[in-house]
Design a protein around this motif. Structure first.
Motif, mmCIF file in Angstrom:
data_model
loop_
_atom_site.group_PDB
_atom_site.id
_atom_site.type_symbol
_atom_site.label_atom_id
_atom_site.label_comp_id
_atom_site.label_asym_id
_atom_site.label_seq_id
_atom_site.Cartn_x
_atom_site.Cartn_y
_atom_site.Cartn_z
ATOM 1 N N ASP A 65 0.839 -1.209 0.000
ATOM 2 C CA ASP A 65 0.000 0.000 0.000
ATOM 3 C C ASP A 65 0.869 1.253 0.000
ATOM 4 O OD1 ASP A 65 -2.010 1.827 0.187
ATOM 5 O OD2 ASP A 65 -2.702 1.242 2.187
ATOM 6 N N VAL A 66 1.930 1.245 0.806
ATOM 7 C CA VAL A 66 2.824 2.401 0.884
ATOM 8 C C VAL A 66 3.499 2.640 -0.463
ATOM 9 C CG1 VAL A 66 4.939 3.299 1.925
ATOM 10 C CG2 VAL A 66 3.231 2.167 3.356
ATOM 11 N N LEU A 67 3.992 1.575 -1.081
ATOM 12 C CA LEU A 67 4.657 1.708 -2.383
ATOM 13 C C LEU A 67 3.686 2.211 -3.448
ATOM 14 C CD1 LEU A 67 6.853 -1.539 -2.466
ATOM 15 C CD2 LEU A 67 7.599 0.812 -2.044
ATOM 16 N N ALA A 68 2.445 1.739 -3.393
ATOM 17 C CA ALA A 68 1.438 2.176 -4.367
ATOM 18 C C ALA A 68 1.131 3.664 -4.202
ATOM 19 C CB ALA A 68 0.161 1.356 -4.214
ATOM 20 N N ARG A 69 1.021 4.112 -2.948
ATOM 21 C CA ARG A 69 0.761 5.530 -2.689
ATOM 22 C C ARG A 69 1.922 6.391 -3.186
ATOM 23 N NH1 ARG A 69 -2.868 6.686 2.139
ATOM 24 N NH2 ARG A 69 -3.991 4.745 2.581
ATOM 25 N N GLY A 70 3.139 5.939 -2.907
ATOM 26 C CA GLY A 70 4.304 6.704 -3.337
ATOM 27 C C GLY A 70 4.468 6.719 -4.846
ATOM 28 N N SER A 71 4.143 5.617 -5.489
ATOM 29 C CA SER A 71 4.282 5.539 -6.950
ATOM 30 C C SER A 71 3.292 6.446 -7.664
ATOM 31 C CB SER A 71 4.090 4.086 -7.414
ATOM 32 O OG SER A 71 5.100 3.256 -6.873
ATOM 33 N N ARG A 72 2.190 6.784 -6.979
ATOM 34 C CA ARG A 72 1.232 7.723 -7.580
ATOM 35 C C ARG A 72 1.709 9.165 -7.455
ATOM 36 N NH1 ARG A 72 -2.623 3.989 -5.374
ATOM 37 N NH2 ARG A 72 -2.839 5.241 -3.460
ATOM 38 N N VAL A 73 2.661 9.402 -6.571
ATOM 39 C CA VAL A 73 3.172 10.758 -6.345
ATOM 40 C C VAL A 73 4.462 11.009 -7.115
ATOM 41 C CG1 VAL A 73 4.090 12.362 -4.618
ATOM 42 C CG2 VAL A 73 2.101 10.939 -4.074
ATOM 43 N N PHE A 74 5.387 10.068 -7.042
ATOM 44 C CA PHE A 74 6.693 10.258 -7.661
ATOM 45 C C PHE A 74 6.716 9.698 -9.083
ATOM 46 C CE2 PHE A 74 7.594 10.571 -3.162
ATOM 47 C CZ PHE A 74 8.470 11.653 -3.115
ATOM 48 N N ARG A 75 7.300 10.496 -9.968
ATOM 49 C CA ARG A 75 7.367 10.158 -11.380
ATOM 50 C C ARG A 75 8.821 10.248 -11.852
ATOM 51 N NH1 ARG A 75 3.854 13.998 -14.960
ATOM 52 N NH2 ARG A 75 2.316 13.210 -13.452
ATOM 53 N N PHE A 76 9.259 9.225 -12.567
ATOM 54 C CA PHE A 76 10.631 9.206 -13.056
ATOM 55 C C PHE A 76 10.779 10.167 -14.225
ATOM 56 C CE2 PHE A 76 13.890 7.374 -15.935
ATOM 57 C CZ PHE A 76 14.985 7.522 -15.109
ATOM 58 N N ASP A 77 11.784 11.036 -14.133
ATOM 59 C CA ASP A 77 12.070 12.004 -15.189
ATOM 60 C C ASP A 77 13.287 11.516 -15.985
ATOM 61 O OD1 ASP A 77 12.262 14.221 -16.811
ATOM 62 O OD2 ASP A 77 13.394 15.389 -15.338
ATOM 63 N N ALA A 118 -1.699 8.945 7.169
ATOM 64 C CA ALA A 118 -2.116 7.543 7.317
ATOM 65 C C ALA A 118 -1.238 6.844 8.347
ATOM 66 C CB ALA A 118 -2.039 6.831 5.957
ATOM 67 N N PRO A 119 -1.371 7.208 9.615
ATOM 68 C CA PRO A 119 -0.512 6.616 10.657
ATOM 69 C C PRO A 119 -0.702 5.113 10.816
ATOM 70 C CG PRO A 119 -2.322 7.862 11.635
ATOM 71 C CD PRO A 119 -2.345 8.163 10.177
ATOM 72 N N HIS A 120 -1.866 4.589 10.369
ATOM 73 C CA HIS A 120 -2.131 3.155 10.522
ATOM 74 C C HIS A 120 -1.193 2.293 9.671
ATOM 75 C CE1 HIS A 120 -4.335 4.393 6.925
ATOM 76 N NE2 HIS A 120 -4.270 3.136 6.520
ATOM 77 N N LEU A 121 -0.453 2.933 8.744
ATOM 78 C CA LEU A 121 0.458 2.180 7.885
ATOM 79 C C LEU A 121 1.800 1.909 8.561
ATOM 80 C CD1 LEU A 121 -0.132 4.030 4.480
ATOM 81 C CD2 LEU A 121 -1.055 1.817 5.187
ATOM 82 N N PHE A 122 2.033 2.524 9.724
ATOM 83 C CA PHE A 122 3.350 2.427 10.346
ATOM 84 C C PHE A 122 3.259 1.906 11.771
ATOM 85 C CE2 PHE A 122 3.363 5.851 7.216
ATOM 86 C CZ PHE A 122 4.427 5.464 6.406
ATOM 87 N N ASP A 123 4.357 1.244 12.184
ATOM 88 C CA ASP A 123 4.513 0.846 13.575
ATOM 89 C C ASP A 123 5.181 1.996 14.313
ATOM 90 O OD1 ASP A 123 3.318 -1.627 13.475
ATOM 91 O OD2 ASP A 123 5.138 -2.635 12.785
ATOM 92 N N GLU A 124 5.639 1.729 15.524
ATOM 93 C CA GLU A 124 6.304 2.774 16.298
ATOM 94 C C GLU A 124 7.600 3.202 15.612
ATOM 95 O OE1 GLU A 124 8.818 -0.142 19.302
ATOM 96 O OE2 GLU A 124 6.998 0.844 20.023
ATOM 97 N N ALA A 154 10.496 13.751 3.040
ATOM 98 C CA ALA A 154 9.424 14.687 3.373
ATOM 99 C C ALA A 154 8.067 14.073 3.054
ATOM 100 C CB ALA A 154 9.614 15.992 2.608
ATOM 101 N N TRP A 155 8.017 13.328 1.962
ATOM 102 C CA TRP A 155 6.750 12.658 1.616
ATOM 103 C C TRP A 155 6.404 11.612 2.658
ATOM 104 C CZ3 TRP A 155 6.113 7.431 0.635
ATOM 105 C CH2 TRP A 155 4.836 7.046 0.229
ATOM 106 N N ALA A 156 7.409 10.858 3.135
ATOM 107 C CA ALA A 156 7.170 9.840 4.156
ATOM 108 C C ALA A 156 6.638 10.476 5.436
ATOM 109 C CB ALA A 156 8.452 9.061 4.432
ATOM 110 N N ASP A 157 7.175 11.638 5.799
ATOM 111 C CA ASP A 157 6.682 12.341 6.993
ATOM 112 C C ASP A 157 5.219 12.740 6.813
ATOM 113 O OD1 ASP A 157 9.054 12.193 8.453
ATOM 114 O OD2 ASP A 157 9.864 14.022 7.541
ATOM 115 N N GLN A 158 4.875 13.219 5.608
ATOM 116 C CA GLN A 158 3.488 13.607 5.328
ATOM 117 C C GLN A 158 2.560 12.385 5.376
ATOM 118 O OE1 GLN A 158 3.334 15.685 1.594
ATOM 119 N NE2 GLN A 158 4.563 17.433 2.321
ATOM 120 N N LEU A 159 3.063 11.257 4.853
ATOM 121 C CA LEU A 159 2.241 10.045 4.839
ATOM 122 C C LEU A 159 1.994 9.547 6.267
ATOM 123 C CD1 LEU A 159 0.828 7.890 3.134
ATOM 124 C CD2 LEU A 159 2.979 6.609 3.115
#
Length: 252
Positions: free
Chosen positions: A154-166, A202-208, A193-198
């Motif tokens: 799920d995390v990789l899918a969310r990130g892949s929708r944001v980041f685009r290879f140039d 969506a805190p439920h995607l991460f452990d402590e 920075a994106w990981a911090d925003q995520l």
């Protein structure tokens, strides 16, 4: 159905029998005429094909020799057209021949280019996917986060929708449609920075949060096995792009 003659009753038994036989023979010939014609046509075509094959075999014992014979026949035909003053016919013939050869070569080149273009596109897609997903995991590590079990996809899918290879810069850029994304400082949004925003969204995607000094796979905690590249090792990643795209080297 037969139509009996008017003098049927006056005919002898032998004459009646002969008449019936003649009528049956006539009807049989009429009904089988089409079959005989088809049979004769097939036999004639078979004979013609056999004669043609025999003629081809007489021209040459192998494809190369046969091609040479056909070339000579073509030259003889061209010479004959010139002698008869049929210049236009000869020109049209040569134009048609050259056009056919050009179209065949063009098609072959087009097919080859399409195959090459498809190969390059697939390779670029594989590289882009590897670069983006590697950057996402590196950003998560740098942010000190631990993805909850089963949530990595799920995390990789969310990130892949944001980041685009140039392809021009060879880097992954955070985009919102056609607009680049920036962090609070006005800098291009980084993976960290994106990981911090995520984490906030969506805190439920991460452990402590990871403890300081704890390393993750590929995070520089130790040497990687042969045939692998650590996600956070950008130098090794760039040096092995081709092998990563070909599947020879794995990102861990």
């Amino acid at each position: 159905m037969f139509t009996f003659p008017e003098n049927w009753s006056e005919m002898t038994a032998e004459e009646q029998q002969q008449w019936v036989i003649e009528q049956a023979k006539a009807k049989l010939e009429s009904e089988t005429a089409g079959l005989k014609k088809s049979r004769d046509t097939v036999l004639a075509e078979k004979k013609s094909t056999a004669e043609l094959l025999k003629a081809f075999k007489a021209l040459g014992k192998d494809p190369e020799e046969l091609q040479e014979q056909l070339q000579r026949l073509d030259e003889i035909e061209n010479s004959d057209l010139l002698k008869k003053g049929k210049v236009d016919e000869l020109v049209n013939k040569q134009v048609a021949k050259l056009t056919a050869e050009f179209e065949a070569k063009l098609k072959a080149a087009t097919d080859e280019n399409e195959t090459l273009r498809s190969t390059v596109k697939n390779r670029e897609s594989a590289l882009a996917k590897t670069l983006v997903e590697g950057g996402i995991q590196e950003g998560i590590n740098n942010a000190g986060l631990v993805v909850r079990g089963g949530a990595l996809e799920d995390v990789l899918a969310r990130g892949s929708r944001v980041f685009r290879f140039d392809p021009e810069s060879g880097k992954a850029i955070a985009m919102d449609g056609e607009k680049p994304l920036f962090d609070k400082a006005g800098e291009p949004l980084s993976f960290k920075a994106w990981a911090d925003q995520l984490r906030e969204a969506a805190p439920h995607l991460f452990d402590e949060t990871k403890k300081s000094g704890t390393s993750s796979p590929g995070g520089g905690g130790g040497p990687t096995p042969p045939g692998t590249v650590a996600k956070g090792d950008q130098k090794a990643f760039g040096a092995n792009l081709d092998d990563i795209a070909a599947g020879k080297v794995k990102v861990v």
